[in-house]
Design an enzyme around this catalytic site. Structure first.
Site, PDB file in Angstrom:
ATOM      1  N   SER A   4      -8.468  -0.319  -5.287  1.00 53.07           N
ATOM      2  CA  SER A   4      -8.707   0.031  -3.896  1.00 53.07           C
ATOM      3  C   SER A   4     -10.199   0.298  -3.701  1.00 53.07           C
ATOM      4  O   SER A   4     -11.013  -0.595  -3.858  1.00 53.07           O
ATOM      5  CB  SER A   4      -7.838   1.221  -3.489  1.00 53.07           C
ATOM      6  OG  SER A   4      -7.601   1.205  -2.095  1.00 53.07           O
ATOM      7  N   LYS A  10       0.855  -1.190   0.000  1.00 52.38           N
ATOM      8  CA  LYS A  10       0.000   0.000   0.000  1.00 52.38           C
ATOM      9  C   LYS A  10       0.884   1.231   0.000  1.00 52.38           C
ATOM     10  O   LYS A  10       1.145   1.851   1.039  1.00 52.38           O
ATOM     11  CB  LYS A  10      -0.939  -0.003   1.211  1.00 52.38           C
ATOM     12  CG  LYS A  10      -2.114   0.964   1.051  1.00 52.38           C
ATOM     13  CD  LYS A  10      -3.013   0.550  -0.117  1.00 52.38           C
ATOM     14  CE  LYS A  10      -4.187   1.496  -0.321  1.00 52.38           C
ATOM     15  NZ  LYS A  10      -4.989   1.133  -1.487  1.00 52.38           N
TER      16      LYS A  10
END
Length: 587
Positions: free
Chosen positions: A386, A194
């Protein structure tokens, strides 16, 4: 007293003048709008060509802009067209007997690789009509050449060039700039990959981020080379060697390595097209531009409908605006579709890098509820990552392009600390009174978080990530452990996601529509696109401030304005975020 009367009269006069001018401007705009919407499209003459440059802004869905032909800051400077209209018009041209072929004239194309492939696939389908496609440019960018490789013949200006040296992806890192400003971005995240927060913390890619960028860029490059190889009948290995050695740099190189069929000046190219149209050299070519082409097809009047609902931009809380996905607004659209008995199936077209985790969950709920009453398919554009993947997870089936960037299943939180800027540089101090130990958590921007506060935020980020994984596990019928192993914030291409089970099929929005109709057991149906276009006047008034501001900024500092806006957005995107790593640019 007379003095006050004069002052009062002057103020009233100014106000009346302002009101009159305001209404005159409104009438003027209204007239333009009426003229724009009422103009009938002239019929396409017989023996015409469709002219496609694509050197304008390509957005997901065409927006109303009656001022596009006027040189008004923020409105007339750049024309735009929606991908939806490009695909529709190419398909219509295939069936239009008056159009005999397409003249491709690209140089630079402002669109992602997934959308670019959709356009290219539409041109491949156009060729099945046995009509010609001729490509010509004075200089082809790599994206332009990728599109042109579908043509029957590719021509280049004798002094022109074809750019072909492989793909590259760059990231803008802001740590040193933020340090100089005295701004600390306090980051809490879940997911090894991430890396959306890396630009705040580092000055270069982390090893994990470099690994994932290398992986998805290689996947996109493979698709890029495969399509060009098929179009030009050159082996993939040869293309790779030519790019690695940068052997094609000018027009002579292009012809030598069979990237182009010949070097032509524009007048020679026009003669070539005239020969194809079988018209005399002294006659003009009848051409209609893609922007102006508006074929009149017979609308399907079936009561049964498949709705294509567009969701593009950052996912934000509330209503959002043009170019963003408002959680409340999109949820409301889905509820309407769920309750409309004439709507037999829904295709949610997602082109989003993600955003607010809360808004993503609000939308996910409506997708899940709608799926229980009628088929819901997802069509992914350039991005559906996402939060963009979050809202897709509950659908019946997910369609993506090979080059779609998706996945990025992870969460992060950002709390800025402006102590260095406010206290040390500007001499600004904040004092406050609180009723509890954590009363000013998330709101006190002139101090760092304590260890206990960071622990609390970390737990909340972890909770949101666990919820995200559970949504994906339920929708994809796999274990949470499996989701975690392919999650961790890692970005995948559509072709990689297909192998991992994150998407069901490679295909465009039309395939998703067909799948929705098949699942709904429909043979005859109409397609409607939503949200409906705003009336042009409302569109102008609602976006004027942002468009003019962006135009002024871009006029002053050119292309660098996007980096300033990226920093601004980064400072605004606080709280829990389900967002793709930074802004991905591939060129």
């Amino acid at each position: 007293m007379d003095f006050l009367k004069h002052i009062f009269a002057t103020i009233i006069g100014v106000l009346i003048t302002f009101v009159i001018i305001f209404f005159v401007v409104l009438v003027f705009i209204g007239a333009l709008v009426q003229q724009s919407t009422s103009q009938s499209t002239a019929a396409v003459p017989d023996n015409s060509v469709l002219y496609m440059s694509l050197n304008h802004n390509i957005v997901e869905k065409t927006e109303s802009n009656p001022l596009g032909d006027l040189n008004i800051p923020g409105y007339g400077a750049a024309k735009s067209i929606g991908l939806n209209d490009i695909l529709t018009r190419v398909k219509a041209a295939k069936e239009d007997d008056n159009i005999k072929g397409i003249f491709l004239n690209p140089s630079t194309i402002n669109v992602g690789f997934a959308s670019l492939k959709e356009i290219r696939d539409a041109l491949v389908d156009f060729k099945t009509s046995k009509k010609f496609i001729v490509a010509y440019s004075e200089g082809y960018s790599q994206k332009a050449y990728y599109l042109a490789s579908v043509a029957d013949k590719i021509y280049v200006n004798p002094q022109g060039a074809i750019d072909f040296r492989g793909l590259s992806s760059s990231v803008v890192f802001m740590k040193d700039a933020l340090d100089k400003l005295g701004v600390e971005m306090q980051v809490v995240k879940v997911g090894t990959y991430k890396s959306a927060v890396e630009p705040f913390m580092l000055n270069e890619m982390s090893p994990a981020n470099r690994e994932q960028v290398t992986s998805y860029l290689s996947s996109i490059y493979s698709s890029f080379l495969k399509d060009i190889a098929e179009g030009r009948k050159i082996s993939i290995d040869s293309l790779g060697h030519i790019a690695d050695a940068y052997l094609v740099r000018n027009a002579d190189d292009a012809v030598n390595y069979k990237f182009a069929d010949a070097k032509l000046y524009k007048d020679e190219l026009l003669d070539e097209i005239k020969d194809r149209l079988k018209i005399a050299k002294d006659k003009d070519i009848s051409a209609v531009s893609l922007l102006a082409y508006s074929p009149k097809g017979k609308a399907n009047s079936s009561k049964s409908k498949i709705a294509v609902l567009y969701a593009y931009g950052n996912i934000v809380d509330g209503e959002g605006s043009i170019g963003s996905i408002g959680g409340d607004k999109l949820s409301r659209e889905l509820r309407k579709l769920r309750k409309d008995d004439d709507i037999k199936g829904v295709v949610l077209r997602v082109n989003s890098p993600g955003g607010s985790a809360l808004a993503s969950d609000v939308i996910w709920r409506e997708v899940d509820l709608t799926r229980k009453t009628k088929p819901v398919m997802i069509s992914m554009g350039d991005y559906a990552a996402s939060g963009g993947y979050y809202i897709a997870a509950a659908a019946d089936s997910i369609f993506a392009e090979e080059n779609t960037l998706t996945g990025s299943i992870g969460v992060f939180g950002v709390i800025p600390n402006f102590k260095g800027l406010l206290n040390d540089k500007l001499g600004i101090h904040v004092d406050e009174v609180s009723t509890g130990k954590f009363s000013n958590l998330m709101s006190d921007v002139d101090r760092p978080m304590t260890a206990e506060e960071r622990s609390i935020v970390q737990m909340e980020v972890g909770r949101v990530y666990n919820t995200f994984m559970q949504r994906v596990a339920d929708g994809r019928k796999i274990s949470v452990e499996r989701v975690d192993s392919i999650g961790q914030g890692r970005v995948w291409t559509g072709s990689q996601a297909l192998e991992l089970g994150l998407v069901d099929k490679i295909g465009d929005v039309q395939r998703a529509v067909q799948a929705a109709a098949y699942k709904a057991k429909l043979k005859d149906y109409a397609i409607i696109e939503l949200p409906e276009k705003e009336d042009p006047l409302s569109s102008i008034l609602s976006t004027s401030k942002e468009k003019i501001k962006t135009w002024l900024f871009a006029e002053e500092i050119g292309d660098y304005h996007k980096y300033i806006f990226e920093i601004r957005n980064a400072l605004q995107n606080t709280g829990m975020q389900a967002r793709i790593p930074y802004t991905i640019e591939i060129y």
